[in-house]
Structures are given as structure tokens and as C-alpha cells.
Design a protein around this motif. Structure first.
Motif, PDB file in Angstrom:
ATOM      1  N   ILE A 101      11.147   6.917   1.000  1.00 36.24           N
ATOM      2  CA  ILE A 101      11.996   6.289   1.918  1.00 36.24           C
ATOM      3  C   ILE A 101      11.906   6.382   3.436  1.00 36.24           C
ATOM      4  O   ILE A 101      12.079   5.188   4.070  1.00 36.24           O
ATOM      5  CB  ILE A 101      13.606   6.817   1.319  1.00 36.24           C
ATOM      6  N   LEU A 102      11.560   7.438   3.630  1.00 37.26           N
ATOM      7  CA  LEU A 102      11.407   7.787   5.023  1.00 37.26           C
ATOM      8  C   LEU A 102      10.115   6.899   5.561  1.00 37.26           C
ATOM      9  O   LEU A 102      10.077   6.367   6.781  1.00 37.26           O
ATOM     10  CB  LEU A 102      11.073   9.079   5.562  1.00 37.26           C
ATOM     11  N   SER A 103       9.103   6.752   4.734  1.00 35.77           N
ATOM     12  CA  SER A 103       7.945   5.909   5.123  1.00 35.77           C
ATOM     13  C   SER A 103       8.152   4.383   5.199  1.00 35.77           C
ATOM     14  O   SER A 103       7.945   3.731   6.460  1.00 35.77           O
ATOM     15  CB  SER A 103       6.799   5.846   4.092  1.00 35.77           C
ATOM     16  N   LEU A 104       9.329   4.066   4.348  1.00 37.50           N
ATOM     17  CA  LEU A 104       9.614   2.604   4.673  1.00 37.50           C
ATOM     18  C   LEU A 104      10.479   2.255   5.823  1.00 37.50           C
ATOM     19  O   LEU A 104      10.156   1.541   6.734  1.00 37.50           O
ATOM     20  CB  LEU A 104      10.879   2.358   3.494  1.00 37.50           C
ATOM     21  N   ILE A 105      11.186   3.257   6.067  1.00 35.09           N
ATOM     22  CA  ILE A 105      12.017   3.079   7.532  1.00 35.09           C
ATOM     23  C   ILE A 105      11.057   3.245   8.526  1.00 35.09           C
ATOM     24  O   ILE A 105      11.221   2.512   9.693  1.00 35.09           O
ATOM     25  CB  ILE A 105      13.243   4.340   7.686  1.00 35.09           C
ATOM     26  N   LEU A 115       0.825  -1.171  -0.116  1.00 36.51           N
ATOM     27  CA  LEU A 115       0.049   0.222  -0.051  1.00 36.51           C
ATOM     28  C   LEU A 115       1.067   1.228   0.010  1.00 36.51           C
ATOM     29  O   LEU A 115       0.636   2.320  -0.567  1.00 36.51           O
ATOM     30  CB  LEU A 115      -0.841   0.054   1.238  1.00 36.51           C
ATOM     31  N   LEU A 116       1.947   1.169   0.708  1.00 40.52           N
ATOM     32  CA  LEU A 116       2.973   2.316   0.911  1.00 40.52           C
ATOM     33  C   LEU A 116       3.647   2.723  -0.525  1.00 40.52           C
ATOM     34  O   LEU A 116       3.553   3.728  -1.033  1.00 40.52           O
ATOM     35  CB  LEU A 116       3.917   1.923   1.777  1.00 40.52           C
ATOM     36  N   THR A 117       3.810   1.347  -1.201  1.00 38.55           N
ATOM     37  CA  THR A 117       4.406   1.936  -2.528  1.00 38.55           C
ATOM     38  C   THR A 117       3.319   2.332  -3.479  1.00 38.55           C
ATOM     39  O   THR A 117       3.557   3.157  -4.147  1.00 38.55           O
ATOM     40  CB  THR A 117       4.930   0.262  -3.131  1.00 38.55           C
ATOM     41  N   SER A 118       2.035   1.817  -3.310  1.00 44.03           N
ATOM     42  CA  SER A 118       1.188   2.182  -4.073  1.00 44.03           C
ATOM     43  C   SER A 118       0.878   3.722  -4.070  1.00 44.03           C
ATOM     44  O   SER A 118       0.743   4.368  -5.059  1.00 44.03           O
ATOM     45  CB  SER A 118      -0.099   1.393  -4.156  1.00 44.03           C
ATOM     46  N   SER A 119       1.030   4.108  -2.864  1.00 38.40           N
ATOM     47  CA  SER A 119       0.748   5.872  -2.488  1.00 38.40           C
ATOM     48  C   SER A 119       2.118   6.480  -3.335  1.00 38.40           C
ATOM     49  O   SER A 119       1.522   7.640  -3.813  1.00 38.40           O
ATOM     50  CB  SER A 119       0.956   5.710  -0.924  1.00 38.40           C
ATOM     51  N   PHE A 120       3.045   6.004  -3.062  1.00 32.99           N
ATOM     52  CA  PHE A 120       4.254   6.543  -3.909  1.00 32.99           C
ATOM     53  C   PHE A 120       4.123   6.805  -5.361  1.00 32.99           C
ATOM     54  O   PHE A 120       4.041   7.651  -6.007  1.00 32.99           O
ATOM     55  CB  PHE A 120       5.533   5.873  -3.396  1.00 32.99           C
ATOM     56  N   PHE A 176       3.539  13.627   0.721  1.00 31.39           N
ATOM     57  CA  PHE A 176       2.611  13.127  -0.045  1.00 31.39           C
ATOM     58  C   PHE A 176       1.543  14.049  -0.507  1.00 31.39           C
ATOM     59  O   PHE A 176       1.040  14.184  -1.301  1.00 31.39           O
ATOM     60  CB  PHE A 176       2.067  11.970   0.310  1.00 31.39           C
ATOM     61  N   LEU A 177       0.979  14.636   0.808  1.00 33.37           N
ATOM     62  CA  LEU A 177      -0.053  15.605   0.700  1.00 33.37           C
ATOM     63  C   LEU A 177       0.314  16.921   0.649  1.00 33.37           C
ATOM     64  O   LEU A 177      -0.677  17.680   0.378  1.00 33.37           O
ATOM     65  CB  LEU A 177      -1.285  15.293   1.808  1.00 33.37           C
ATOM     66  N   HIS A 178       1.444  17.240   1.014  1.00 30.83           N
ATOM     67  CA  HIS A 178       1.926  18.424   0.809  1.00 30.83           C
ATOM     68  C   HIS A 178       1.127  19.377   1.734  1.00 30.83           C
ATOM     69  O   HIS A 178       0.921  20.722   1.501  1.00 30.83           O
ATOM     70  CB  HIS A 178       2.203  19.377  -0.581  1.00 30.83           C
ATOM     71  N   GLN A 234       4.992   8.843  11.065  1.00 24.99           N
ATOM     72  CA  GLN A 234       5.000   8.372   9.697  1.00 24.99           C
ATOM     73  C   GLN A 234       3.828   9.067   8.842  1.00 24.99           C
ATOM     74  O   GLN A 234       3.837   9.496   8.107  1.00 24.99           O
ATOM     75  CB  GLN A 234       4.322   7.068   9.877  1.00 24.99           C
ATOM     76  N   MET A 235       2.568   9.509   9.712  1.00 19.30           N
ATOM     77  CA  MET A 235       1.546  10.168   9.380  1.00 19.30           C
ATOM     78  C   MET A 235       2.018  11.643   8.864  1.00 19.30           C
ATOM     79  O   MET A 235       1.608  12.209   8.098  1.00 19.30           O
ATOM     80  CB  MET A 235       0.521  10.611  10.379  1.00 19.30           C
TER      81      MET A 235
END
Lengths: 198, 220
Positions: free
Chosen positions: B18-22, A70-75, B60-62, B52-53
Motif C-alpha cells: 500500500i505504501l509503495s502504491l502511494i 511490476l509493483l503488484t508482481s513484487s507483492f 519486501f526485503l526485510h 520508495q526504495m
């Protein structure tokens, strides 16, 4: 001519602002609904009626895989949106196509998990913990499903009519919705899945 | 003004991703490897979820970027407030309700107080007659003895010789378990309080206000 064009632009910007605000209102009310479902789950998560709880049922690997999808899809959705603003139709179709597939994989994983639970006899009516679990996670899954339908329709329109400014606006709303679902899922992943093992 | 300033560039999405993955993998490994436990782990993973939010809102939402109307942000934070109240108050109310009205706990408490040995043919665990008595004296912030080996239906008396009021809870801090239907034993200045050991097993206790006071009792 140029004067007329300027007025037109600011009018369009005002319309976009209004639509964005309306959509934000929808997203926030949706978020409130999720908040209530979260509260319900938090209250009922230990009421297993002697049956297995989250720590026995959930697979952290499965939840992590879903989260990464889901994270990747958001990206990819964000990258697709950049393509839309640049007016590059193929970039839009490619990245939103990937988004669609990742979302579909996520939904498949969720349905697989649900099917496993039901197959093992852990259904929505087994206990309060499972009722609240299925309601919370199922509601999110339903949103993902709606998002996929919406995205599919938008992509069909892009193919048919190209990237008009209305189309870009619609894609922007769609991507807002998708990022929103990703954020809600982060809390489901943390609170429901990881939280079960704390 | 670049047209990307409002909607974010590829770079901002890559950094956010990348930050979200971490911030997804860190809580996962914290939980799977059991690096932390209990409340610390909860605070850690929920804190990371909030971060994360924030990352997703920014990258992502700026959020807050570009000339967007102020009422968007105001509405966003108003909703956040409503959510905090809804979730927080629900948990607070239901927790109180559980502690004070849970049928299991209140039945057990009542059975012990009123000496009811059976309800509907089922043993309540209440002791009709008490056997030995044990005393744990709390003085100068220490519990003595800090281990009591007892048998079922013995009694245990907490005697607080210090001047401060103590609130004895069961379990290991910060747990709030119940023993015999009681969640806490309040010890005023120089006043003993006795509980009947009607539940078998190994139990721990601690003073909620002074964690130096702790110990355990085993009931066979």
C-alpha cells in the motif's frame, strides 16, 4: 539423533548464509552496472540531435501501468514466498503463477513501447538519447525476461519435486532478484519517464 | 521467536504494498498535474523514489531484520557509496566538459570575441559593429533598469556599484543558460562588464548570489 539433527541444521543455515552473500554480491555488481547506465542516460538524455526528446515520446500512463504491474508482481512474489516457508505448495504455485503473469504483462508492455518507437523511426541508432534509453530500459527488460525464465523453471520443479528445503532457498533467491528488479524499475520510472516531463 | 520475524508476514507485505502504491501515484500526479516545477519537482520525485526504495528494502526485503551476518549490510552500504561516486562524478565531469568544451558554445564565444562573422559560409551571429549601448546599474541589491529593449548588435553593460562581487547568470533561477556563448558574467567591485547582444529573443538574468538582483532584456 537429536544432536546430529542440530548440527545438520546449523550447517544448512551456514550454507544458506554463504549462498545469500554470494547472491548479494551478484545483485550489487548488477546494481553497479545499472548505476553506470543511469549515469550515461543522465549525461546523454538531452542529446536528441534535434529529434523529439523524452517529453514528446514517452507516455506517462503507459509507464505508470508498467510500474503498477511490476509493483503488484513484487507483492505477489512476497506472498508466494510466505507460502513457500509455510510449505504450502498450492499457495506457492498460485502466487508465483500470478507473479509470472504480471511480469509477462510488464514485459509485453515494454516491448509494445519499443515497437512503437521503432515503428515511428525512433531507433537505438537515431541519437545518443535513444541509445542510452534503449540500453538502460532494455537491460532491465532483459533481466525481467531472465527472471521469468528462472521463475518458470523453479515452478516446474515445484510441481515435479515438491517444496524441498533446497527449493525454498532457490525460491528465496528468485524473489530477492525480483524485488531487486522492482527497485531498479522505480528509479527508471522516476528518473527516465517522470523526469522527462520535469 | 516467531518464524515470521526474519522473513516478514503477510501484514508487512500488505503494508509495504500500500505504501509503495502511494509513493508511486504521488510523484505521478505531481508530474502530470504540474503542481511543482523545475528543481523543486526533481527533488520531490527523486526524494519519493528513495523513500520508495527504503520501503521496499524494509517491507519486501526485510533489510536489517533477523540474525543476518553484518558483512551483508556493510557490503550493501559500500556498494551504495560506489554508486554515489560513479553517478555523481560522471555527472559532474560531463557537465563541466559540456560547459567548457561544447563546440556550439565555444565557437559562438570565440566568434564574438574575435569578430568572426562567418565560418564555412555560415553566419556565426557575431556582430561586426556595435550600435547602441545600454547600461544596467546594480546598486543596493537592485538592477536599474530591470528591463532593456534593445536591437541585435547593441551592447549591454552591467555596472556593479555594490562592494560585493556579483555573478550574473542567464535564465530564471536556478537555470544556467548561456547567452552568446557565455554562461556567467562576473562583476567585481565597481567594475563594468559589457556583452554584445548577438542572440535575438527575450532573456532573463539574475545574480546567483543575490536573487534580488534580476531583470530581463529583449533583443530584436
Amino acid at each position: 539423533m537429536s544432536e546430529h539433527h542440530k548440527v545438520d541444521k546449523s550447517h544448512e543455515a551456514a550454507v544458506t548464509d554463504r549462498i545469500m552473500f554470494g547472491f548479494l554480491v551478484y545483485l550489487m555488481t548488477d546494481l553497479l552496472m545499472f548505476a553506470v547506465l543511469f549515469a550515461t542516460y543522465a549525461v546523454l538524455r538531452n542529446n536528441t540531435l534535434g529529434g523529439p526528446g523524452g517529453a514528446e515520446l514517452f507516455s506517462p500512463q503507459l509507464a505508470l501501468t508498467g510500474t503498477l504491474l511490476l509493483l503488484t508482481s513484487s507483492f505477489t512474489c512476497g506472498i508466494g514466498m510466505i507460502g513457500a516457508r509455510e510449505g504450502r505448495r498450492n499457495k506457492v504455485l498460485a502466487w508465483f503463477g500470478i507473479t509470472f503473469l504480471l511480469g509477462l504483462a510488464f514485459l509485453g508492455l515494454e516491448l509494445y513501447e519499443f515497437a512503437e518507437f521503432i515503428h515511428e523511426g525512433h531507433t537505438m541508432t537515431t541519437n545518443a538519447f535513444l541509445s542510452s534509453f534503449f540500453t538502460l530500459v532494455g537491460t532491465h527488460g532483459l533481466h525481467i525476461f531472465s527472471g521469468l525464465v528462472w521463475l518458470g523453471i523453479l515452478m516446474a520443479y515445484v510441481v515435479k519435486r515438491g517444496l524441498t528445503s533446497t527449493m525454498v532457498r532457490k525460491l528465496a533467491l528468485m524473489s530477492l532478484f525480483w524485488h531487486f528488479l522492482d527497485i531498479v524499475w522505480i528509479f527508471i520510472f522516476t528518473f527516465v519517464y517522470l523526469g522527462a516531463f520535469v | 521467536m516467531s518464524k515470521h520475524s526474519e522473513h516478514g508476514s503477510t501484514k508487512s507485505y500488505v503494508v509495504g504494498f500500500i505504501l509503495s502504491l502511494i509513493f508511486t501515484l504521488v510523484p505521478y500526479y505531481l508530474v502530470v498535474n504540474m503542481t511543482l516545477a523545475g528543481t523543486t519537482l526533481w527533488v520531490a520525485i527523486l526524494g519519493i523514489a528513495v523513500l520508495q526504495m527504503a520501503i521496499q528494502l524494509l517491507f519486501f526485503l526485510h533489510l536489517g531484520r533477523g540474525p543476518k551476518p553484518l558483512y551483508n549490510i556493510v557490503f550493501f552500504f559500500a556498494t551504495a557509496g560506489v554508486i554515489v561516486i560513479t553517478v555523481g562524478a560522471s555527472l559532474f565531469i560531463m557537465n563541466n566538459l559540456y560547459r567548457n568544451m561544447s563546440p556550439e558554445e565555444s565557437t559562438r564565444r570565440l566568434a564574438q570575441k574575435e569578430n568572426i562573422a562567418q565560418i564555412g559560409g555560415e553566419e556565426t551571429g557575431a556582430c561586426a559593429q556595435n550600435k547602441n549601448s545600454y547600461i544596467i546599474t546594480i546598486q543596493d541589491g537592485m538592477a536599474d533598469p530591470n528591463l532593456v529593449e534593445a536591437e541585435r548588435c547593441d551592447t549591454l553593460t552591467f555596472f556593479n556599484k555594490d562592494s560585493e562581487t556579483r555573478v550574473i547568470r542567464f535564465g530564471v533561477y536556478p537555470a544556467q543558460e548561456s547567452y552568446g556563448g557565455e554562461f556567467e558574467v562576473v562583476l567585481d567591485d565597481a567594475r563594468p562588464e559589457t556583452i554584445t547582444l548577438n542572440q535575438e529573443g527575450e532573456f532573463m538574468f539574475y545574480d546567483e548570489r543575490d536573487l534580488g538582483v534580476s531583470g530581463s532584456f529583449n533583443v530584436e
